[in-house]
Write a protein that holds these residues in place. Structure first.
Motif, PDB file in Angstrom:
ATOM      1  N   ARG A 178       0.705  -1.127  -0.055  1.00 47.19           N
ATOM      2  CA  ARG A 178       0.077  -0.189  -0.100  1.00 47.19           C
ATOM      3  C   ARG A 178       0.889   1.339  -0.020  1.00 47.19           C
ATOM      4  N   ASN A 179       1.964   1.107  -0.693  1.00 50.26           N
ATOM      5  CA  ASN A 179       2.875   2.104  -0.898  1.00 50.26           C
ATOM      6  C   ASN A 179       3.556   2.775   0.052  1.00 50.26           C
ATOM      7  N   LEU A 180       3.606   1.799   1.540  1.00 47.34           N
ATOM      8  CA  LEU A 180       4.379   1.739   2.324  1.00 47.34           C
ATOM      9  C   LEU A 180       5.908   0.953   2.315  1.00 47.34           C
ATOM     10  N   LYS A 181       7.062   1.555   2.481  1.00 47.61           N
ATOM     11  CA  LYS A 181       8.137   1.115   2.163  1.00 47.61           C
ATOM     12  C   LYS A 181       8.481  -0.204   3.302  1.00 47.61           C
ATOM     13  N   ILE A 182       9.022  -1.456   2.872  1.00 48.92           N
ATOM     14  CA  ILE A 182       9.267  -2.216   3.638  1.00 48.92           C
ATOM     15  C   ILE A 182      10.680  -2.485   3.517  1.00 48.92           C
ATOM     16  N   SER A 183      11.425  -2.791   5.108  1.00 46.46           N
ATOM     17  CA  SER A 183      12.876  -2.891   5.123  1.00 46.46           C
ATOM     18  C   SER A 183      12.921  -4.304   5.987  1.00 46.46           C
ATOM     19  N   SER A 184      13.855  -4.944   5.480  1.00 48.30           N
ATOM     20  CA  SER A 184      14.477  -6.095   6.099  1.00 48.30           C
ATOM     21  C   SER A 184      15.589  -5.684   7.203  1.00 48.30           C
ATOM     22  N   LEU A 185      15.719  -6.082   8.472  1.00 48.55           N
ATOM     23  CA  LEU A 185      16.962  -6.094   9.046  1.00 48.55           C
ATOM     24  C   LEU A 185      17.149  -7.285  10.194  1.00 48.55           C
ATOM     25  N   ILE A 186      18.165  -7.189  10.871  1.00 48.06           N
ATOM     26  CA  ILE A 186      18.513  -8.143  11.643  1.00 48.06           C
ATOM     27  C   ILE A 186      18.956  -7.478  13.184  1.00 48.06           C
ATOM     28  N   THR A 187      18.634  -8.176  14.135  1.00 47.33           N
ATOM     29  CA  THR A 187      19.390  -7.632  15.521  1.00 47.33           C
ATOM     30  C   THR A 187      20.299  -8.715  15.920  1.00 47.33           C
ATOM     31  N   SER A 188      20.350 -10.030  15.328  1.00 47.44           N
ATOM     32  CA  SER A 188      21.344 -11.172  15.955  1.00 47.44           C
ATOM     33  C   SER A 188      21.846 -11.901  14.661  1.00 47.44           C
ATOM     34  N   ARG A 189      22.814 -12.623  15.055  1.00 51.46           N
ATOM     35  CA  ARG A 189      23.265 -13.844  14.231  1.00 51.46           C
ATOM     36  C   ARG A 189      23.247 -15.125  14.907  1.00 51.46           C
ATOM     37  N   GLY A 190      22.909 -16.354  14.361  1.00 49.86           N
ATOM     38  CA  GLY A 190      22.892 -17.295  14.922  1.00 49.86           C
ATOM     39  C   GLY A 190      21.754 -17.897  15.675  1.00 49.86           C
ATOM     40  N   CYS A 191      21.748 -18.868  16.523  1.00 47.21           N
ATOM     41  CA  CYS A 191      20.719 -19.438  17.245  1.00 47.21           C
ATOM     42  C   CYS A 191      21.252 -20.512  18.301  1.00 47.21           C
ATOM     43  N   HIS A 192      20.491 -20.374  19.712  1.00 44.51           N
ATOM     44  CA  HIS A 192      20.683 -21.095  20.599  1.00 44.51           C
ATOM     45  C   HIS A 192      20.458 -22.664  20.293  1.00 44.51           C
ATOM     46  N   TYR A 193      19.499 -22.796  19.556  1.00 46.14           N
ATOM     47  CA  TYR A 193      18.845 -24.263  19.457  1.00 46.14           C
ATOM     48  C   TYR A 193      19.374 -25.271  18.347  1.00 46.14           C
ATOM     49  N   ASP A 194      19.038 -26.398  18.342  1.00 50.14           N
ATOM     50  CA  ASP A 194      19.760 -27.375  17.405  1.00 50.14           C
ATOM     51  C   ASP A 194      18.591 -28.297  16.847  1.00 50.14           C
ATOM     52  N   CYS A 195      17.801 -27.826  16.171  1.00 48.61           N
ATOM     53  CA  CYS A 195      16.798 -28.574  15.536  1.00 48.61           C
ATOM     54  C   CYS A 195      17.233 -29.522  14.384  1.00 48.61           C
ATOM     55  N   SER A 196      16.962 -30.806  14.389  1.00 47.17           N
ATOM     56  CA  SER A 196      17.640 -31.692  13.552  1.00 47.17           C
ATOM     57  C   SER A 196      17.445 -31.502  12.345  1.00 47.17           C
ATOM     58  N   PHE A 197      16.606 -30.644  11.795  1.00 46.00           N
ATOM     59  CA  PHE A 197      16.362 -30.359  10.301  1.00 46.00           C
ATOM     60  C   PHE A 197      16.935 -28.951   9.918  1.00 46.00           C
ATOM     61  N   CYS A 198      17.518 -28.493  10.763  1.00 46.00           N
ATOM     62  CA  CYS A 198      18.109 -27.033  10.364  1.00 46.00           C
ATOM     63  C   CYS A 198      19.669 -26.862  10.247  1.00 46.00           C
ATOM     64  N   SER A 199      20.040 -26.091   9.332  1.00 52.17           N
ATOM     65  CA  SER A 199      21.331 -26.192   8.870  1.00 52.17           C
ATOM     66  C   SER A 199      22.040 -24.884   9.800  1.00 52.17           C
ATOM     67  N   ILE A 200      21.328 -24.049  10.361  1.00 49.84           N
ATOM     68  CA  ILE A 200      21.964 -22.839  11.021  1.00 49.84           C
ATOM     69  C   ILE A 200      23.193 -23.304  11.937  1.00 49.84           C
ATOM     70  N   GLN A 201      22.669 -24.099  12.834  1.00 48.23           N
ATOM     71  CA  GLN A 201      23.800 -24.605  13.905  1.00 48.23           C
ATOM     72  C   GLN A 201      24.956 -24.808  13.225  1.00 48.23           C
TER      73      GLN A 201
END
Length: 520
Positions: A178-201
């Motif tokens: 609706r003509n409002l600008k959208i921006s992505s950003l992050i506050t952190s990198r990484g994750c504490h958890y260890d889900c078996s299907f996720c490659s982040i860890q």
């Protein structure tokens, strides 16, 4: 495509949304005195990409490949670029090349090196020593090809203080709603958890340092203020897990909200975060809502305790329901991720998933959807499938069969009957989800001209009708197959198809009503 003629480094990667990984690297290169730009390669049109590279004349082209399924695309693209006489240094980063650097270099002969883990410091050092290959062995985080051999340098420690990084490079096509600008950003990198299907860890595991690091709240709000001043009103936080429950994160949230209020942004913006179900905290969520939080993305993943155990999620179905009740009470909207099918799915677990979706989406709060778990390289569940001899297909597009062959038939049926509805970006599910989000935006920013509450009630009614039809059709198909042998299922396939189509016949009227409902 890059605006300026000459760039010393070009970064190429997928940009369906802003590729913050590339944008951080580009900003760090520029701060280091190295001209850089980003070329989106959403369409993989090699001639256009080749033209952009020749026009910029870079010394290094860096490719971002997050997912292994993109391997063949990058292989063909790089081969085409080399055939077009582009001879500069080609390097690559991302999850797959970090975890499978040997395979990436062997599969892509035109690739000169791989940058593992975080790329900012390593790419700057590579650029500064590009003409001194004898120095490359000392560049931490680099894997390179030389004299027909692959050389692996020691890993570079993860960046501890994220505030030292410049804000990501912005530019290119701007997302708007609706003509409002959208921006992505992050506050952190990484994750504490260890889900078996996720490659982040796994992505961070091989590098020294804390696996989750946060920017300071003040640094985040400073970036938000800058983006707000350039027109952004909707912020999408792309953290792997924003988190609310841990004491350090609670203190971070308190400081973040305080900084947002002091900046004058809290009442002027709308934002979204991604959060685990077991990280929902009522007090923190309410405070975040009061500071502009309107959407949560929840990685629910399954409504079956057996699947949640296999996923190593560390919570059960009761916790999901408990957190959803908190979210409803606080008054925040949510979207969710959900894997109907996983390597250990059974007719019983699918029944439990369908029942859970009824609770998750009740009242039209969210539109029913699902996916199949993908066994990403390096993940615990992919390794387990390999040990069991069940991992099949090409390593770039791995797959698996289910322990009960009828589940294979059920998944095939679901894909056949529900694909256009659920997985198509223009399908009914996507359009309903868009309308739910749009109603929140309308109420937040356009309350004087659009009746957001009335709009929302109408959308929820249509979503509820859609959910009932889909869930009814899914359970019909599941029960139909559970009561039959594999042979009988194939014999009665068309009968089941007609029965399911009857359940889905309401979708035409839902679609028409939705078109009439969305305000201009």
């Amino acid at each position: 495509m890059p605006d300026q003629i000459h760039k010393e480094v070009l970064l190429l990667g997928w940009e369906g949304e802003e590729n913050l990984g590339l944008r951080y690297i580009a900003a760090y290169l520029q701060e280091s005195g190295i001209s850089a730009d980003i070329v989106p390669i959403n369409g993989f049109c090699s001639s256009d990409i080749s033209e952009a590279i020749k026009k910029a004349g870079p010394r290094i082209v860096g490719f971002s490949m997050i997912y292994q399924r993109m391997l063949s695309d990058f292989k063909e693209l790089i081969a085409s670029l080399r055939e077009d006489q582009i001879g500069c240094h080609f390097t690559m980063g991302g999850h797959f090349p970090t975890l499978e650097y040997n395979r990436a270099l062997r599969c892509i002969p035109g690739l000169d090196s791989v940058i593992r883990h975080e790329g900012e410091l390593t790419l700057v050092e590579l650029y500064r020593h590009l003409d001194s290959p004898e120095h490359w062995a000392e560049i931490k985080g680099l894997v390179y090809r030389r004299d027909g051999r692959i050389h692996v340098c020691e890993p570079r420690p993860l960046i501890e203080d994220l505030d030292i990084l410049p804000f990501p490079l912005r530019g290119g096509e701007i997302r708007r709603h609706r003509n409002l600008k959208i921006s992505s950003l992050i506050t952190s990198r990484g994750c504490h958890y260890d889900c078996s299907f996720c490659s982040i860890q796994e992505f961070y595991r091989g590098a020294p340092g804390r696996k989750r690091r946060s920017r300071s709240p003040e640094n985040v709000v400073q970036e938000m203020r800058s983006l707000f001043d350039s027109g952004t009103r909707i912020f999408v936080f792309k953290d792997d897990d924003f988190g609310m429950a841990r004491p350090p994160q609670k203190r971070w949230i308190e400081a973040f909200i305080r900084s947002l209020e002091e900046s004058g942004l809290a009442n002027e913006i709308l934002w979204r975060i991604s959060c685990r179900v077991d990280e929902i905290d009522a007090e923190a969520l309410e405070a975040l809502r009061n500071a502009g939080l309107c959407f949560l993305y929840l990685g629910i993943e399954s409504g079956s305790n057996s699947s949640l155990l296999a996923f190593n999620k560390h919570y059960d179905v009761h916790k999901i329901y408990e957190s959803l009740d908190i979210i409803k009470r606080v008054g925040v909207d949510f979207e969710y991720g959900f894997m109907m099918f996983d390597p250990y799915s059974s007719m019983q677990s699918i029944k439990e998933n369908i029942e859970s979706l009824k609770y998750i989406c009740k009242g039209g709060r969210a539109a029913v959807h699902f996916t199949k778990m993908f066994p990403y390289v390096g993940t615990a569940i992919a390794d387990q499938l390999k040990k069991e001899g069940r991992l099949k297909g090409h390593f770039s597009i791995p797959d698996y069969s289910y322990l009960d062959p009828r589940v294979d038939q059920l998944q095939t049926f679901f894909n056949t009957r529900f694909y256009n509805i659920i997985f198509d970006g223009q399908g009914l599910m996507s359009r309903l989800s868009f309308a739910l989000m749009d109603s929140v935006v309308a109420e937040r920013f356009f309350s004087e001209t659009l009746n957001g509450k009335s709009y929302r009630m109408g959308v929820e009614k249509l979503v509820n009708e859609y959910n009932s039809s889909i869930l009814d059709a899914m359970e019909l198909a599941r029960a139909f197959m559970e009561s039959r042998s594999r042979r009988e299922i194939w014999q009665d396939w068309s009968i089941l198809g007609r029965m399911v189509e009857e359940r889905l016949s309401v979708h035409g009227s839902i679609s028409r009503a939705l078109e009439d409902l969305i305000p201009n």
